[in-house]
Scaffold this motif. Structure first.
Motif, PDB file in Angstrom:
ATOM      1  N   GLY A   1     -38.776   6.854  33.967  1.00 21.00           N
ATOM      2  CA  GLY A   1     -39.992   7.216  33.242  1.00 21.00           C
ATOM      3  C   GLY A   1     -39.799   8.360  32.261  1.00 21.00           C
ATOM      4  O   GLY A   1     -40.738   8.768  31.597  1.00 21.00           O
ATOM      5  N   GLY A   2     -38.586   8.889  32.171  1.00 15.66           N
ATOM      6  CA  GLY A   2     -38.335  10.011  31.266  1.00 15.66           C
ATOM      7  C   GLY A   2     -37.784   9.545  29.937  1.00 15.66           C
ATOM      8  O   GLY A   2     -37.500   8.373  29.729  1.00 15.66           O
ATOM      9  N   ASN A   3     -37.621  10.498  29.032  1.00 17.22           N
ATOM     10  CA  ASN A   3     -37.071  10.152  27.729  1.00 17.22           C
ATOM     11  C   ASN A   3     -35.988  11.124  27.285  1.00 17.22           C
ATOM     12  O   ASN A   3     -35.568  11.109  26.149  1.00 17.22           O
ATOM     13  CB  ASN A   3     -38.184  10.057  26.683  1.00 17.22           C
ATOM     14  N   ALA A   4     -35.557  12.011  28.193  1.00  9.01           N
ATOM     15  CA  ALA A   4     -34.497  12.966  27.866  1.00  9.01           C
ATOM     16  C   ALA A   4     -33.386  12.843  28.908  1.00  9.01           C
ATOM     17  O   ALA A   4     -33.617  12.437  30.048  1.00  9.01           O
ATOM     18  CB  ALA A   4     -35.058  14.385  27.865  1.00  9.01           C
ATOM     19  N   PHE A   5     -32.175  13.183  28.517  1.00 12.74           N
ATOM     20  CA  PHE A   5     -31.040  13.120  29.428  1.00 12.74           C
ATOM     21  C   PHE A   5     -31.046  14.297  30.393  1.00 12.74           C
ATOM     22  O   PHE A   5     -31.491  15.392  30.061  1.00 12.74           O
ATOM     23  CB  PHE A   5     -29.715  13.155  28.650  1.00 12.74           C
ATOM     24  N   ILE A   6     -30.523  14.043  31.585  1.00 15.46           N
ATOM     25  CA  ILE A   6     -30.258  15.102  32.552  1.00 15.46           C
ATOM     26  C   ILE A   6     -28.748  15.149  32.732  1.00 15.46           C
ATOM     27  O   ILE A   6     -28.091  14.111  32.818  1.00 15.46           O
ATOM     28  CB  ILE A   6     -30.955  14.816  33.904  1.00 15.46           C
ATOM     29  N   PHE A   7     -28.200  16.367  32.800  1.00 10.89           N
ATOM     30  CA  PHE A   7     -26.760  16.548  32.977  1.00 10.89           C
ATOM     31  C   PHE A   7     -26.510  17.289  34.285  1.00 10.89           C
ATOM     32  O   PHE A   7     -27.304  18.141  34.677  1.00 10.89           O
ATOM     33  CB  PHE A   7     -26.182  17.372  31.816  1.00 10.89           C
ATOM     34  N   ALA A   8     -25.411  16.955  34.944  1.00  5.46           N
ATOM     35  CA  ALA A   8     -25.030  17.664  36.166  1.00  5.46           C
ATOM     36  C   ALA A   8     -23.527  17.536  36.367  1.00  5.46           C
ATOM     37  O   ALA A   8     -22.924  16.511  36.032  1.00  5.46           O
ATOM     38  CB  ALA A   8     -25.772  17.093  37.372  1.00  5.46           C
ATOM     39  N   ARG A   9     -22.920  18.598  36.909  1.00  2.00           N
ATOM     40  CA  ARG A   9     -21.478  18.540  37.207  1.00  2.00           C
ATOM     41  C   ARG A   9     -21.200  17.718  38.459  1.00  2.00           C
ATOM     42  O   ARG A   9     -20.123  17.175  38.613  1.00  2.00           O
ATOM     43  CB  ARG A   9     -20.926  19.944  37.370  1.00  2.00           C
TER      44      ARG A   9
END
Length: 155
Positions: free
Chosen positions: A91-99
């Motif tokens: 449901g989102g429109n932005a990326f999430i980043f994680a190591r």
């Protein structure tokens, strides 16, 4: 064909039919949500020997199949090549980043075992029918041999 060959032929047919019965049930009855149908198609049958067949998950067709079937423990996911993992939340429109990400694990869905259990009576029926057909084949063979013997005796 002698009696043993007739009986073995019918048993081989029963083994194949039983394996296909389990395969079809497993393909149709499972808990996992199928998006592409890949895992269902990966449920396959192979004849191991004359009287043994296996219903298995073809890991070449769906490499994640064993993980769905057996489940996974909680584990850490890390990127293999890049420095971070990236995804778009539902449901989102932005990326999430994680190591790294802590995956909670997945519950097993032992659909192959359940299919075998569900089809026990059908398998018994398949073998019962195979034995009866083999006995009929053997009896008909003996009767036809006896008729030819009687004809020879009358001449």
């Amino acid at each position: 064909m002698n009696a043993r060959e007739v009986f073995e032929k019918r048993l081989r047919q029963a083994v194949r039919a039983s394996a296909r019965e389990v395969q079809e049930y497993a393909q149709e009855n499972h808990r996992f949500t199928s998006k592409t149908g890949e895992l269902e198609r990966a449920i396959d049958v192979r004849q191991v020997s004359d009287f043994t067949a296996e219903v298995y998950i073809d890991s070449n067709a769906a490499n994640y199949g064993p993980f769905v079937h057996n489940g996974t423990k909680a584990h850490i996911i890390r990127p293999k090549v890049k420095k971070a993992l990236r995804w778009v939340p539902q449901g989102g429109n932005a990326f999430i980043f994680a190591r790294r990400v802590r995956h909670p694990g997945t519950r097993s869905d032992p659909f192959l075992y359940k299919a075998l259990e569900a089809k026990q009576e059908a398998i018994k029926g398949i073998f019962s029918k195979a034995v009866n057909v083999a006995l009929d084949d053997i009896a008909n063979s003996v009767i036809s041999d006896t008729k030819s013997i009687n004809i020879k005796i009358k001449l």
